[in-house]
Write a protein that holds these residues in place. Sequence first.
Motif, PDB file in Angstrom:
ATOM      1  N   VAL A   1       0.811  -1.216   0.000  1.00  0.00           N
ATOM      2  CA  VAL A   1       0.000   0.000   0.000  1.00  0.00           C
ATOM      3  C   VAL A   1       0.848   1.271   0.000  1.00  0.00           C
ATOM      4  CG1 VAL A   1      -2.026  -1.061   1.052  1.00  0.00           C
ATOM      5  CG2 VAL A   1      -0.269  -0.073   2.510  1.00  0.00           C
ATOM      6  N   VAL A   2       2.000   1.228   0.655  1.00  0.00           N
ATOM      7  CA  VAL A   2       2.849   2.420   0.673  1.00  0.00           C
ATOM      8  C   VAL A   2       3.419   2.677  -0.710  1.00  0.00           C
ATOM      9  CG1 VAL A   2       4.950   3.448   1.604  1.00  0.00           C
ATOM     10  CG2 VAL A   2       3.398   2.211   3.116  1.00  0.00           C
ATOM     11  N   GLY A   3       3.953   1.631  -1.333  1.00  0.00           N
ATOM     12  CA  GLY A   3       4.492   1.795  -2.683  1.00  0.00           C
ATOM     13  C   GLY A   3       3.431   2.217  -3.679  1.00  0.00           C
ATOM     14  N   GLY A   4       2.246   1.650  -3.566  1.00  0.00           N
ATOM     15  CA  GLY A   4       1.158   2.014  -4.471  1.00  0.00           C
ATOM     16  C   GLY A   4       0.714   3.450  -4.293  1.00  0.00           C
ATOM     17  N   ASN A   5       0.664   3.895  -3.044  1.00  0.00           N
ATOM     18  CA  ASN A   5       0.295   5.273  -2.754  1.00  0.00           C
ATOM     19  C   ASN A   5       1.290   6.243  -3.374  1.00  0.00           C
ATOM     20  OD1 ASN A   5      -1.273   7.303  -1.072  1.00  0.00           O
ATOM     21  ND2 ASN A   5       0.767   7.587  -0.216  1.00  0.00           N
ATOM     22  N   GLU A   6       2.576   5.950  -3.206  1.00  0.00           N
ATOM     23  CA  GLU A   6       3.613   6.818  -3.769  1.00  0.00           C
ATOM     24  C   GLU A   6       3.589   6.809  -5.288  1.00  0.00           C
ATOM     25  OE1 GLU A   6       5.514   8.919  -1.976  1.00  0.00           O
ATOM     26  OE2 GLU A   6       4.223   8.231  -0.343  1.00  0.00           O
ATOM     27  N   ALA A   7       3.356   5.640  -5.864  1.00  0.00           N
ATOM     28  CA  ALA A   7       3.316   5.536  -7.325  1.00  0.00           C
ATOM     29  C   ALA A   7       2.154   6.341  -7.905  1.00  0.00           C
ATOM     30  CB  ALA A   7       3.182   4.068  -7.735  1.00  0.00           C
ATOM     31  N   GLU A   8       1.005   6.260  -7.255  1.00  0.00           N
ATOM     32  CA  GLU A   8      -0.167   7.001  -7.731  1.00  0.00           C
ATOM     33  C   GLU A   8       0.093   8.506  -7.709  1.00  0.00           C
ATOM     34  OE1 GLU A   8      -4.250   6.888  -9.111  1.00  0.00           O
ATOM     35  OE2 GLU A   8      -2.803   5.282  -8.755  1.00  0.00           O
TER      36      GLU A   8
END
Length: 330
Positions: free
Chosen positions: A119-126
């Motif tokens: 979720v952290v990586g996905g949040n940053e990617a978005e």
Amino acid sequence: MKAAIIGDPKRSAKYAPDWSIVKETDKVFFDLDAPVEEIVEKAGDADVLLADAIAKVPGELIKRLPGLKLIHSEGVAYNGIDTETAKNCGVPVCNCKGMNAGAVAEQAILLMLGLLRDVVGGNEAEKAGRQLAVKQAMMVSGITDLADCKVGLVGFGDIAVATADRLHAFGSQVFYWNHRRRTPEVESSHHVKFLPLDELLAECDIISLHVAVTPETTGMVNGDFLAKMKPGSYLINTARGDLVDNAALRAALESGQIAGAGLDTVAPEPTTADNPLVDLVPAAGVRVLYSPHVGGITTGSFKRGYRMMWENVQRVAEGKRPERVVNGCL
């Protein structure tokens, strides 16, 4: 009735029940680092001592409060209280066992899902405009459903039971290890199977810690423990940071020996930026999900805990035995 309270008066004002015993008790508050002399000077005639779960209550203080009839942790933990001296002085020590079991169980599952879904990586990617690229990469690398995981619970107290119940709803296979195996009826009702610890570590995709800090469990997650974990598995700690050998977990993360870790608690507290489990090399750091030891401090947990605590104060005031005594007194 007079109470010496080591903790935040704002928290007491917010969560203490609207009962006569609360209103009529003379309450004297102290900071967590208040010296013994200050407490004795201002509340030497205290009948009860109520302490933040991380507060230190040394034997010296207990001996110098001659009228003490009860020491009560505001939470579940009581390892900061000199329980043996309290017992020798005839003072029962109590905690709020079970007050936050559901809340901590939710936090454990949050960390499990957060790691599996990055979720952290996905949040940053978005936020960085890399949504499609990351989505395509994750479709190739794969995302593991929690339902497809074997989860191993180390310990099987109130929080582990609540975690098992919630994991069953997700469809996970749940195993546990405990010093004392539960009855077949208990295992069946919570949909869990017992495994010896070494088998649990080798078999499960996620290992979640649910034991108290004792001389035996302090640093139990060491190099040997981690080496026995299934390659590619995750470690979850919503219990206490003292259970973990920080250097050993750091090495396991940085070497890729385990896939990652979800940590609601890191020792020592307060956690600092240079802690070896925080100051990780970037490749390992992205595989760790932290929360600031908030699993058990929900509003509902505190309300339950303060009711438990003040119910025991009421019982002592009435000359009755308090509940949830942890030091064998009375």
